[in-house]
Design an enzyme around this catalytic site. Structure first.
Site, short mmCIF file in Angstrom:
data_model
loop_
_atom_site.label_atom_id
_atom_site.label_comp_id
_atom_site.label_asym_id
_atom_site.label_seq_id
_atom_site.Cartn_x
_atom_site.Cartn_y
_atom_site.Cartn_z
N ASP A 5 -8.55 -4.83 -6.39
CA ASP A 5 -8.23 -3.84 -5.37
C ASP A 5 -9.04 -2.56 -5.61
O ASP A 5 -8.89 -1.90 -6.64
CB ASP A 5 -6.74 -3.51 -5.42
CG ASP A 5 -6.26 -2.69 -4.23
OD1 ASP A 5 -7.10 -2.05 -3.58
OD2 ASP A 5 -5.05 -2.69 -3.97
N HIS A 16 -6.93 -5.58 -1.95
CA HIS A 16 -5.84 -4.79 -1.36
C HIS A 16 -5.10 -5.65 -0.35
O HIS A 16 -5.29 -5.53 0.87
CB HIS A 16 -6.43 -3.54 -0.71
CG HIS A 16 -5.42 -2.47 -0.45
ND1 HIS A 16 -4.75 -1.81 -1.47
CD2 HIS A 16 -4.97 -1.91 0.71
CE1 HIS A 16 -3.94 -0.91 -0.95
NE2 HIS A 16 -4.04 -0.96 0.37
N SER A 24 0.85 -1.18 0.00
CA SER A 24 0.00 0.00 0.00
C SER A 24 0.89 1.24 0.00
O SER A 24 1.69 1.40 -0.92
CB SER A 24 -0.96 -0.04 1.19
OG SER A 24 -1.99 0.90 1.04
#
Length: 616
Positions: free
Chosen positions: A553, A585, A468
């Site tokens: 995602d 994600h 991330s």
């Protein structure tokens, strides 16, 4: 490299499904639920209070159940599930005795959030859904028995979160503003107009929020950083504006508040410093804190409590062992061990996680954690800089599977709470504003320099790794400072800040102004954002890259990885790319996690010289 290191820990022990996890006592205290694999997929099991005689009560065959709880009617469990990692959560109800299950929110492309479920209203649930407008979650009352839904609070479009009083009436809301600040909205009844009660500026927006109404429905408990550096817990009277400070620290934010489910008064507060520290607001709980600290040397958190509040389930986390769960008898002030989440880990030697700190180049104190391989001389080791996501998040002390995996393979692991990380007060948090790819990255570079000066890291063998925001940081490391790192691993990281901000999920729209203030505006700051985007500097990559992405995602779209992979391919840059078609994600399915870590392990071994598990 393997000389002196403890035995290799198999990847499935570190990253496969836990044997058991997330136990909860039923509201009446007669049963215990937990997550455990069923045919390799995590499901909810229910059995006796000691964990025996359990059987599965859910039958998920795909991604596994990860978020569940007992309903306060003491008859059902409820859980959330999405499809393929799209984060469009649906709410399910299951009856543990009969096994009958019902999908309570059968809506496509709708995300469900649990807003409130109170033991004094066992049949009632307040949920948020973006059913009418994908950008905004309205609040619905859900009758747990019949499944009937009724709209009770309409989102004007800018509400980030809701607060109900003891009667499950939505009387407070947190709303985003165009300037990056947030407003606390109040109303005195469910059909009244909202009025702005507090305006928090952008400097306080990430540190301040409502916690709960007091039992009287008049006073509010708030986290509030106005007039202070760190968020304090206050009791506030909206009618007079008077407030009393309940708990505070000059440097660290209040991180957790344990609220009594009957009185609605705060009982315990926690500050996360080098480790988590609990303090008793209600002095009657001081003996409980003493007993809980004696029960296990790890950092603890109360996982759930019975309706009678005579028994708790408690989670303990240590750096050198798997998470441990206990039931705690409040009357006897005694605990009983339930299980370790990964008992097989007890057979292996783990590495200690050490709190560290250093001065950044501009004088700011930066904190973090260092994990050094067991049994080896901590001198000129290959090192992995593992960068946390968020970025408005932080690393904490405890068992970290990635830190243990990397240390076991022979690498020093450095985790840094760079500026912009949470928990250290608003000055530290706000020092990260508009510093993506700049001072936030400087802190990571300074952390590496600290490790080099300490003689811990080998300057020729330092990798940058993260997911991330940490994936973005890995891309920045490869493009902005490629001379510092020998390789980089990016997991679901944005490569272009303009396309990233322009493609956030619709339900983040109320959060968008905060992104504009803290990161940049795609139109007004287009040149600035391009200058901070790794995609703009692909030609500077001189090191091998591993990129991994989930196709579904919703936060960092597949295009963020695809566009930088395409640019590297065009320029002939050494890279590997993994795309998981059934993930979002991060990687929820154990087979996907194991596949990723197998490839990452080989990649790091090739470029850092560490160990890898044979027979892939």
């Amino acid at each position: 490299m393997a000389h002196g290191l403890p035995p290799l820990i198999p990847r499935d022990v570190l990253f496969g499904n836990p044997e058991r996890a997330a136990p909860q006592l039923s509201p009446d205290g007669t049963r215990l639920s937990y997550l455990a694999p069923l045919d390799g997929v995590l499901n909810v099991w229910v059995g006796d209070v000691d964990g025996s005689n359990a059987r599965p009560v859910t039958q998920d065959r795909d991604r596994g159940v990860r978020v569940y709880t007992w309903a306060h009617d003491n008859r059902h469990l409820i859980y959330l599930q999405d499809r393929g990692g799209d984060e469009n959560w649906r709410l399910y109800r299951v009856h543990p005795e009969s096994g009958s299950e019902r999908l309570l929110t059968p809506f496509d492309d709708v995300q469900v959030q649990i807003v409130e479920h109170d033991k004094h209203h066992p049949q009632d649930l307040l949920i948020g859904m973006n059913k009418e407008d994908p950008r905004a979650h309205d609040v619905y009352h859900l009758d747990l028995a019949s499944g009937a839904l009724q709209l009770v609070a309409k989102n004007p479009g800018n509400v980030l979160g809701w607060v109900a009083d003891a009667e499950l009436c939505i009387l407070a809301a947190l709303a985003g503003r165009d300037d990056g600040g947030v407003d606390l909205l109040l109303r005195d009844r469910g059909d009244a107009e909202w009025e702005t009660a507090i305006r928090w500026g952008s400097e306080d927006a990430l540190s301040s929020a409502p916690v709960t109404f007091a039992r009287d429905g008049r006073h509010l408990y708030l986290l509030d950083s106005r007039g202070a550096n760190a968020a304090k817990l206050i009791r506030w009277d909206p009618r007079t504006g008077h407030s009393d400070v309940i708990a505070e620290d000059p440097e660290y934010d209040v991180s957790s508040v344990l609220v009594n489910p009957d009185t609605y008064e705060p009982e315990l507060v926690a500050f996360v410093k080098a480790r988590r520290e609990w303090h008793a607001i209600d002095r009657s709980l001081a003996p409980d804190l003493v007993a809980l600290r004696k029960l296990n040397s790890g950092d603890f958190a109360v996982a759930n409590r019975t309706h009678a509040d005579d028994a708790w389930t408690v989670l303990y986390e240590r750096d050198v062992g798997p998470a441990a769960y206990y039931t705690y008898d409040r009357r006897a002030k005694r605990g009983r061990f339930l299980f370790h989440t990964r008992p097989e880990l007890e057979q292996y030697e783990l590495a200690t996680m050490e709190p560290i700190s250093f001065r950044a180049r501009d004088g700011l104190t930066i904190h973090g954690y260092l994990t050094v391989p067991a049994r080896v001389d901590r001198s000129r080791l290959p090192m992995v800089l593992n960068v946390h996501g968020g970025p408005w998040h932080r690393d904490t002390w405890g068992y970290d599977p990635e830190a243990q995996w990397l240390a076991n393979r022979g690498y020093a692991v450095l985790q840094v709470n760079f500026r912009g990380s949470t928990g250290y007060g608003k000055r530290f948090l706000n020092a990260g504003d508009r510093e993506w790819g700049a001072k936030m990255h400087d802190d990571l570079v300074d952390a590496v320099q600290w490790a080099l000066e300490q003689g811990i890291a080998d300057p020729e063998r330092v990798a940058i790794y993260g997911g991330s925001y940490g994936g973005y940081a890995a891309l920045v490391g490869a493009t902005f400072t490629p001379e510092l790192f020998c390789c980089a691993v990016d997991i679901v990281g944005p490569s272009n800040l303009i396309t990233f901000i322009n493609s956030i999920p619709p339900y983040w729209s109320a959060f968008l102004s905060m992104l504009h203030e803290r990161v940049g505006h795609p139109e007004r700051d287009a040149d600035f954002l391009r200058s901070r985007s790794p995609l703009s500097r692909v030609e500077q990559i001189r090191i091998p890259m591993l990129i991994a992405q989930g196709a579904n995602d919703p936060r960092v779209k597949q295009a963020e990885s695809e566009q930088i992979v395409a640019a590297m391919r065009e320029k002939g840059i050494d890279h590997e790319y993994m795309l998981f078609p059934d993930e979002g994600h991060g990687f929820a399915k154990p087979e996907n996690r194991l596949k990723f870590y197998a490839v990452a392990e080989r990649f790091l071994a090739k470029h850092l010289g560490g160990r890898f598990q044979p027979g892939d």
